[in-house]
Design a protein around this motif. Structure first.
Motif, mmCIF file in Angstrom:
data_model
loop_
_atom_site.group_PDB
_atom_site.id
_atom_site.type_symbol
_atom_site.label_atom_id
_atom_site.label_comp_id
_atom_site.label_asym_id
_atom_site.label_seq_id
_atom_site.Cartn_x
_atom_site.Cartn_y
_atom_site.Cartn_z
ATOM 1 N N ASN A 219 0.880 -1.034 0.033
ATOM 2 C CA ASN A 219 0.178 0.001 -0.032
ATOM 3 C C ASN A 219 0.993 0.979 -0.008
ATOM 4 O O ASN A 219 1.379 1.643 1.064
ATOM 5 C CB ASN A 219 -0.712 -0.124 1.167
ATOM 6 C CG ASN A 219 -1.911 1.285 1.265
ATOM 7 O OD1 ASN A 219 -1.427 2.103 0.574
ATOM 8 N ND2 ASN A 219 -3.231 0.962 1.865
ATOM 9 N N GLU B 206 0.402 4.482 0.058
ATOM 10 C CA GLU B 206 0.108 5.426 1.090
ATOM 11 C C GLU B 206 0.809 4.961 2.503
ATOM 12 O O GLU B 206 1.323 5.821 3.058
ATOM 13 C CB GLU B 206 -1.315 5.209 1.307
ATOM 14 C CG GLU B 206 -1.962 6.601 2.079
ATOM 15 C CD GLU B 206 -3.427 6.480 2.368
ATOM 16 O OE1 GLU B 206 -4.150 5.885 1.266
ATOM 17 O OE2 GLU B 206 -3.941 7.049 3.198
ATOM 18 N N VAL C 254 -0.090 -3.982 -5.818
ATOM 19 C CA VAL C 254 -0.272 -2.774 -5.158
ATOM 20 C C VAL C 254 -1.760 -2.950 -4.412
ATOM 21 O O VAL C 254 -2.591 -3.610 -5.171
ATOM 22 C CB VAL C 254 -0.477 -1.599 -6.090
ATOM 23 C CG1 VAL C 254 -1.065 -0.190 -5.331
ATOM 24 C CG2 VAL C 254 0.831 -1.412 -7.008
ATOM 25 N N LEU D 7 -4.990 -1.252 -3.591
ATOM 26 C CA LEU D 7 -5.773 -0.210 -3.723
ATOM 27 C C LEU D 7 -6.967 -0.018 -2.864
ATOM 28 O O LEU D 7 -7.154 -0.889 -2.009
ATOM 29 C CB LEU D 7 -6.342 -0.416 -5.308
ATOM 30 C CG LEU D 7 -4.997 -0.127 -6.220
ATOM 31 C CD1 LEU D 7 -4.808 -1.137 -7.163
ATOM 32 C CD2 LEU D 7 -5.332 1.376 -6.832
ATOM 33 N N LEU E 192 2.692 1.508 -12.011
ATOM 34 C CA LEU E 192 2.324 2.811 -11.488
ATOM 35 C C LEU E 192 3.501 3.650 -12.314
ATOM 36 O O LEU E 192 3.226 4.949 -12.326
ATOM 37 C CB LEU E 192 2.668 2.924 -9.716
ATOM 38 C CG LEU E 192 1.781 2.052 -8.971
ATOM 39 C CD1 LEU E 192 2.170 2.392 -7.600
ATOM 40 C CD2 LEU E 192 0.394 2.083 -9.595
ATOM 41 N N LEU F 114 -1.367 1.537 -16.411
ATOM 42 C CA LEU F 114 -1.968 1.908 -15.091
ATOM 43 C C LEU F 114 -3.469 2.275 -15.539
ATOM 44 O O LEU F 114 -4.597 1.564 -14.983
ATOM 45 C CB LEU F 114 -1.593 3.103 -14.594
ATOM 46 C CG LEU F 114 -2.319 3.577 -13.221
ATOM 47 C CD1 LEU F 114 -2.570 2.179 -12.037
ATOM 48 C CD2 LEU F 114 -1.637 4.595 -12.274
ATOM 49 N N LEU G 8 -8.241 7.417 -9.105
ATOM 50 C CA LEU G 8 -7.007 6.198 -8.658
ATOM 51 C C LEU G 8 -6.258 6.547 -9.658
ATOM 52 O O LEU G 8 -4.831 6.347 -9.245
ATOM 53 C CB LEU G 8 -7.704 4.892 -8.725
ATOM 54 C CG LEU G 8 -8.983 4.487 -7.714
ATOM 55 C CD1 LEU G 8 -9.672 3.358 -8.185
ATOM 56 C CD2 LEU G 8 -8.163 4.249 -6.242
ATOM 57 N N THR H 85 -4.009 9.673 -8.378
ATOM 58 C CA THR H 85 -3.194 9.330 -7.013
ATOM 59 C C THR H 85 -2.098 8.273 -7.343
ATOM 60 O O THR H 85 -1.166 8.565 -6.790
ATOM 61 C CB THR H 85 -4.420 8.791 -6.064
ATOM 62 O OG1 THR H 85 -5.449 9.487 -6.107
ATOM 63 C CG2 THR H 85 -3.907 8.817 -4.656
ATOM 64 N N TYR H 86 -2.335 7.170 -7.992
ATOM 65 C CA TYR H 86 -1.365 6.314 -8.172
ATOM 66 C C TYR H 86 -0.304 6.521 -9.020
ATOM 67 O O TYR H 86 0.753 6.036 -8.937
ATOM 68 C CB TYR H 86 -1.997 4.709 -8.236
ATOM 69 C CG TYR H 86 -2.650 4.366 -6.785
ATOM 70 C CD1 TYR H 86 -3.811 4.752 -6.505
ATOM 71 C CD2 TYR H 86 -1.830 3.756 -6.060
ATOM 72 C CE1 TYR H 86 -4.201 4.562 -5.326
ATOM 73 C CE2 TYR H 86 -2.477 3.267 -4.682
ATOM 74 C CZ TYR H 86 -3.593 3.838 -4.313
ATOM 75 O OH TYR H 86 -4.249 3.585 -3.134
ATOM 76 N N TYR I 69 2.123 8.542 -7.041
ATOM 77 C CA TYR I 69 2.807 7.366 -6.295
ATOM 78 C C TYR I 69 4.050 6.870 -7.117
ATOM 79 O O TYR I 69 5.057 6.642 -6.440
ATOM 80 C CB TYR I 69 1.960 6.103 -5.549
ATOM 81 C CG TYR I 69 1.133 6.557 -4.587
ATOM 82 C CD1 TYR I 69 1.886 7.403 -3.442
ATOM 83 C CD2 TYR I 69 -0.191 6.173 -4.489
ATOM 84 C CE1 TYR I 69 0.691 7.844 -2.393
ATOM 85 C CE2 TYR I 69 -0.837 6.658 -3.262
ATOM 86 C CZ TYR I 69 -0.533 7.348 -2.422
ATOM 87 O OH TYR I 69 -1.505 7.708 -1.141
#
Ligand code: GDP
Ligand code: IMO
Ligand code: MG
Length: 468
Positions: free
Chosen positions: A73, A75, A101, A103, A147, A153, A201, A204-205, A208
């Motif tokens: 994860n 995050e 990953v 999610l 990612l 992705l 998503l 955000t990803y 990352y």
């Protein structure tokens, strides 16, 4: 060479502490399975570090790798790294491009499915571990490498997210746009909605991914580790969870969704079995049992509501007193969730099963100090099952639940100054405790490498250093 650290019971055996102990001689510490369901404690200079994802060696400046067998994860990963930086550390963490990953929808579905399963629920950490491994096996997962490639992705998310949404809403009847759906504690309604939104998503990803790339964190794990080994460096393979919650060898279905046993160390890193097999495999044993989660436990003392099957608060009073004593002395409250852990006497059939499944070359037996002060200490030496004696675990959890433990009783040992014991060495351990330890080593046909007599690294009696 490699040294593999394996939990031999139900998790929380003190693996983090042993990784820290032997990690000095290691250059790289790699985790090979699990995710932020783990909670590993390292006590360093009086400071306590609780790590869920970052490998324990990172606290002492080792390179920490999350192997391809892990579920990550991002995050949690970045928040853990940032917190360590705030405490003055510079963790050097690498992540396998082949790792999967976790999610937000995995965490939401973990919660929904646990609620739905009722008696079959394992009492998960709700970190999305099971749903992420399901997607890995279902070949619809998203990997760390994805990612870093925005088009890949996007394509993967567009395929999978509508399915997850339909699963939540049409199969389980939980609206993901306004309800929290029994997801993690931190989730609020808005987050859950976003957790099923492709655009959100994706943004955000992808970010990352950019951070992973900017910090040079991604690796081809097997190649990375093999090159280190070829250069003569020492690699430690840090298992999470424990043998009895292994997806194959544990008490299915009350298990986690990965392989903490030593085989996982090869598949989950990309090192060959011959490479891992040339090294050492150390079984980490807690001197009694602790368990977070549901399912049978033949040597359990007392019970914990919501975890012990059919527990109505009416276990024998002397057992409850013992359980409370051990729970409080051992601080048996979950590192991740704070839940009280179930406790019990050592279960030798469980340990024989673990020693075989992973081929232990040595043992670290922890928490010997916790049992100090008891008049007597019992161990479940064998099980009685349908009139027969069993020395190892039966293959189904239903049969295991019908096993009655047959106990051996050892004389207790006194509370002593454990720091002194640790500095003086093995012979300074009270004689009755040594009798207990030697019984375990004899039964498992593996030598004792270390004995934990307190949470700190200095509170360990070291008999053998596997790297020497
Ligand atoms: P892990 O998940 O296997 O790394 O173990 P946890 O960190 O979840 O739980 C082990 C707990 O016991 C931690 O709080 C450790 O600091 C502590 N601990 C480890 N070894 C010993 C020991 O020998 N004695 C005592 N009293 N505590 C220990
Ligand atoms: P460490 O590495 C103890 C248990 C959960 C639950 C089951 C499945 O600190 O030893 P999951 O969230 O993995 O799908 O939950 O496994 N569990 C652990 N118990 N220690 C752990 O990790 C655990 N990780 C998962 O309580 O019963
Ligand atoms: Mg733990």
């Amino acid at each position: 060479m490699t040294v593999t650290i394996v939990g031999s019971q139900l998790g929380d055996e003190g693996k983090g502490g042993v990784v820290d102990l032997y990690g000095d001689a290691a250059d790289v510490v790699a985790r090979y399975q699990g995710g932020d369901n783990a909670g590993h404690t390292v006590v360093h200079d009086g400071e306590k570090y609780k790590l869920s994802l970052v490998p324990s060696g990172a606290v002492r400046g080792k390179i920490g790798v999350l192997g391809n067998g892990c579920v990550v994860n991002p995050e949690t990963l970045f928040s853990e790294i940032d917190k360590l930086r705030e405490r003055g550390l510079e963790p050097d963490v690498r992540v396998a491009e082949r790792a999967h990953v976790i999610l937000p929808y995995h965490r939401v579905l973990d919660g929904i499915e646990e609620d739905e399963k009722q008696d079959l629920a394992a009492g998960t950490t709700k970190r999305g571990i099971g749903p992420t491994y399901e997607d890995k096996m279902g070949r619809r997962g998203i990997r760390i490498g994805d990612l870093l490639e925005p088009e890949v992705l996007r394509e993967r998310l567009e395929y999978v997210v509508p399915q997850k949404r339909a699963l939540a809403e049409d199969v389980f009847g939980v609206s993901v746009s306004d309800a929290n759906g029994g997801s993690s504690d931190e989730s609020d309604g808005a987050e859950v909605g976003e957790g099923f939104d492709v655009d959100h998503l994706y943004e955000t990803y992808r970010e990352y991914g950019e951070r992973l790339a900017a910090e040079g964190m991604t690796v081809d794990c097997g190649t990375f580790l093999q090159e280190r080994i070829d250069a003569g460096e020492n690699v430690m393979l840090e298992g999470a969870q424990g043998t009895s919650i292994d997806i194959d060898h544990g008490i299915y279905p009350y298990v986690t969704s990965s392989n903490p046993t030593a085989g996982g160390a090869t598949v989950g890193t990309g090192l060959g079995p011959t490479v891992v097999g040339q090294g050492e495999v150390i079984g980490i044993v807690k001197a009694y049992l602790s368990r977070v989660g549901t399912g049978p436990l033949p040597t359990e003392l007392g019970g914990v509501e919501g975890q012990t099957p059919d527990y109505d608060g009416n276990a024998p009073a002397d057992e409850e007193v013992l359980a409370t004593y051990i729970r409080d002395e051992g601080g048996e409250y979950g590192t991740v969730t704070g839940r009280p852990r179930r406790v019990g006497w050592l279960d030798m059939p469980m340990l024989r099963h673990a020693a075989r499944a992973s081929g232990f070359t040595g043992l670290a037996i922890n928490h010997v100090d916790v049992l100090a002060g008891l008049d007597e200490v019992k161990v479940g030496h064998a099980y009685e099952y349908e009139g027969e004696e069993l020395l190892t675990m039966p293959p189904t959890t239903e049969k295991w639940g019908r096993c009655e433990a047959t106990f051996r009783t050892f004389d207790g040992w006194p509370e002593v100054d454990w720091a002194d014991v640790a500095s003086e060495g093995y012979e300074a351990i009270p004689e009755n405790a040594r009798t207990y330890l030697e019984y375990v080593a004899d039964e498992l046909e593996a030598p004792i490498y270390a004995v934990g007599v307190g949470p700190g690294r200095e509170e360990t009696v070291v008999l053998e250093n596997p790297y020497e």
